[in-house]
Design a protein around this motif. Structure first.
Motif, PDB file in Angstrom:
ATOM      1  N   ARG A 121       0.834  -1.203   0.000  1.00 58.57           N
ATOM      2  CA  ARG A 121       0.000   0.000   0.000  1.00 58.57           C
ATOM      3  C   ARG A 121       0.867   1.251   0.000  1.00 58.57           C
ATOM      4  NH1 ARG A 121      -4.653   0.883  -0.270  1.00 58.57           N
ATOM      5  NH2 ARG A 121      -5.266  -1.261   0.214  1.00 58.57           N
ATOM      6  N   THR A 122       0.754   2.029  -1.071  1.00 57.84           N
ATOM      7  CA  THR A 122       1.502   3.280  -1.188  1.00 57.84           C
ATOM      8  C   THR A 122       0.645   4.497  -0.866  1.00 57.84           C
ATOM      9  OG1 THR A 122       1.142   2.932  -3.569  1.00 57.84           O
ATOM     10  CG2 THR A 122       3.364   2.614  -2.752  1.00 57.84           C
ATOM     11  N   THR A 123      -0.688   4.371  -0.957  1.00 54.63           N
ATOM     12  CA  THR A 123      -1.578   5.475  -0.617  1.00 54.63           C
ATOM     13  C   THR A 123      -2.604   4.982   0.391  1.00 54.63           C
ATOM     14  OG1 THR A 123      -1.340   6.492  -2.805  1.00 54.63           O
ATOM     15  CG2 THR A 123      -3.232   7.172  -1.474  1.00 54.63           C
ATOM     16  N   ASP A 161       0.747   3.137  -7.512  1.00 55.75           N
ATOM     17  CA  ASP A 161      -0.687   3.099  -7.190  1.00 55.75           C
ATOM     18  C   ASP A 161      -1.521   2.330  -8.225  1.00 55.75           C
ATOM     19  OD1 ASP A 161      -0.419   4.389  -4.787  1.00 55.75           O
ATOM     20  OD2 ASP A 161      -1.082   6.351  -5.519  1.00 55.75           O
ATOM     21  N   GLY A 164      -4.710   2.325  -4.287  1.00 53.22           N
ATOM     22  CA  GLY A 164      -3.514   2.804  -3.608  1.00 53.22           C
ATOM     23  C   GLY A 164      -2.468   1.734  -3.397  1.00 53.22           C
ATOM     24  N   THR A 169       0.779  -0.611  -4.982  1.00 55.52           N
ATOM     25  CA  THR A 169       1.856  -0.634  -5.975  1.00 55.52           C
ATOM     26  C   THR A 169       2.535  -1.990  -5.956  1.00 55.52           C
ATOM     27  OG1 THR A 169       2.230   1.745  -5.725  1.00 55.52           O
ATOM     28  CG2 THR A 169       4.019   0.462  -6.699  1.00 55.52           C
TER      29      THR A 169
END
Length: 377
Positions: free
Chosen positions: A164-166, A219, A173, A175
């Motif tokens: 999870r990047t966001t 994302d 979200g 990546t």
């Protein structure tokens, strides 16, 4: 029973694959250590050119490889499939440098790949994953969290990891990262499973990754994961069909020669009807798998629904066929080392991994209603 979509060349190729599995792969499978990656077997798959075909074949040929190998040597089938699952995101979304570094090594059987999506709290609900990629202030990230039920872990040479990047963005979200073994903070533990495959847990303690490790776009990793699963779900069905066919073949042979009640077991109507039902369901599942694979290869818009149908029907069918085969063989089928004892353990997991049967039913329903709404627009 020839399938409607296979011509003479593909039919002959399937027979060749079964012969190779019996002569070259099954002896190596028997020497593997339970629960560990069988690297000699992986290397032999590379020498035979089967791993390289993962990157040049369409979905139908992938299904034919998996079905043919599964009929003879499930260990070889699984080793091939796991290489494909872990490396396909690199093939489909990797940079030229990533592809050059890893795909030849996978294709030659020199590198072992893994696909890390599932987590302790995010299995069927893959979008709920919590492995966190935190910016490190220099353009890269630090991965922190845990993955579990990961095939080839912790022995893989590289892993496609979804993080999870966001925060709070759900599926939008996530990546995908290519994470080589040996990164600081990356550790793993093998798991002891019903069927002794190489599978384990990976732990990430601020594991460093860079922009060069991103697969696809930031994302947009969930699309990488679902694109991979849309290809491999029908081929999970093919694996199941191969096991069902092996169980059916063994049952036809056994009931034809087993003496019972003054005749052969096959002469009992109840037995004959069960065998017929096994054959009917196996062939129906095979045709649905081939149809889903053909739809994928042709770029049809309904691939997710077809892929879900194929995996669902084939894996549930294989469970029924293998269980019925065990029943008709009696206690001997439960003896350690018997083909059906082996298949009985192997056949259970495909109804869970790459989306449990319940998840597949949800996908099928969602696609039906989506099609209805689009048709009415």
């Amino acid at each position: 029973m020839p399938a409607f979509s296979l011509g003479p060349e593909r039919t002959a190729w399937c027979a060749e694959l079964r012969a190779l599995a019996a002569d070259r792969l099954r002896p190596l499978a028997g020497k593997g250590e339970p629960g560990r990656v069988n690297r000699p077997l992986v290397a032999e798959l590379g020498r035979l050119g089967l791993l390289a075909r993962l990157f040049t074949s369409g979905a139908l040929d992938l299904c034919l490889m998996r079905e043919s190998l599964a009929r003879v040597c499930t260990e070889a089938e699984t080793a091939l499939a796991l290489q494909g699952l872990g490396a396909h995101p690199v093939h489909a979304h990797g940079t030229p440098a990533q592809r050059q570094r890893w795909l030849p090594a996978v294709g030659e059987g020199r590198a072992v790949a893994a696909f890390a999506l599932s987590e302790p709290g995010a299995g069927s609900d893959a979008a709920a994953l919590t492995l966190t990629a935190t910016p490190d202030g220099s353009g890269g990230w630090r991965l922190t969290g845990e993955k579990t039920w990961i095939s080839n872990a912790p022995e893989a040479d590289f892993t496609t990891v979804f993080a999870r990047t966001t925060p709070g963005a759900g599926a939008r979200g996530v990546t995908a990262f290519l994470v080589p073994a040996g990164r600081p903070g990356l550790t793993g533990t093998p798991l002891d499973m019903l069927s002794p495959h190489p599978i384990g847990t990976l732990r990430f303690d601020a594991v460093p990754v860079t922009p060069d490790d991103v697969l696809g776009e930031v994302d947009a990793g969930f699309r990488v994961a679902m694109g991979t699963l849309n290809l491999f779900r029908p081929s999970v069905g093919a694996f199941a069909v191969g096991m069902a066919q092996a169980a059916l073949d063994a049952t036809v042979e056994w009931t034809a020669r087993r003496d019972a009640f003054g005749g052969k077991l096959k002469d009992l109507q109840g037995v004959a009807h069960q065998v017929a039902e096994m054959a009917l369901r196996t062939e129906a599942a095979r045709l649905m798998v081939y149809a889903a694979a053909t739809a994928y290869d042709s770029g049809a818009p309904d691939v997710p629904g077809r892929a879900a149908m194929a995996k669902l029907l084939a894996t549930e069918t294989a469970q029924y066929v293998v269980d019925t085969a065990v029943q008709l063989h009696g206690a001997r089928a439960l003896q350690r080392g018997h083909l059906l004892e082996h298949l009985y353990r192997e056949v259970r997991a495909p109804r869970i991994y790459e989306g449990a049967s319940e998840v597949q039913r949800g996908i099928v329903a969602k696609e039906l209603y989506r099609s209805r709404e689009e048709g009415g627009a």
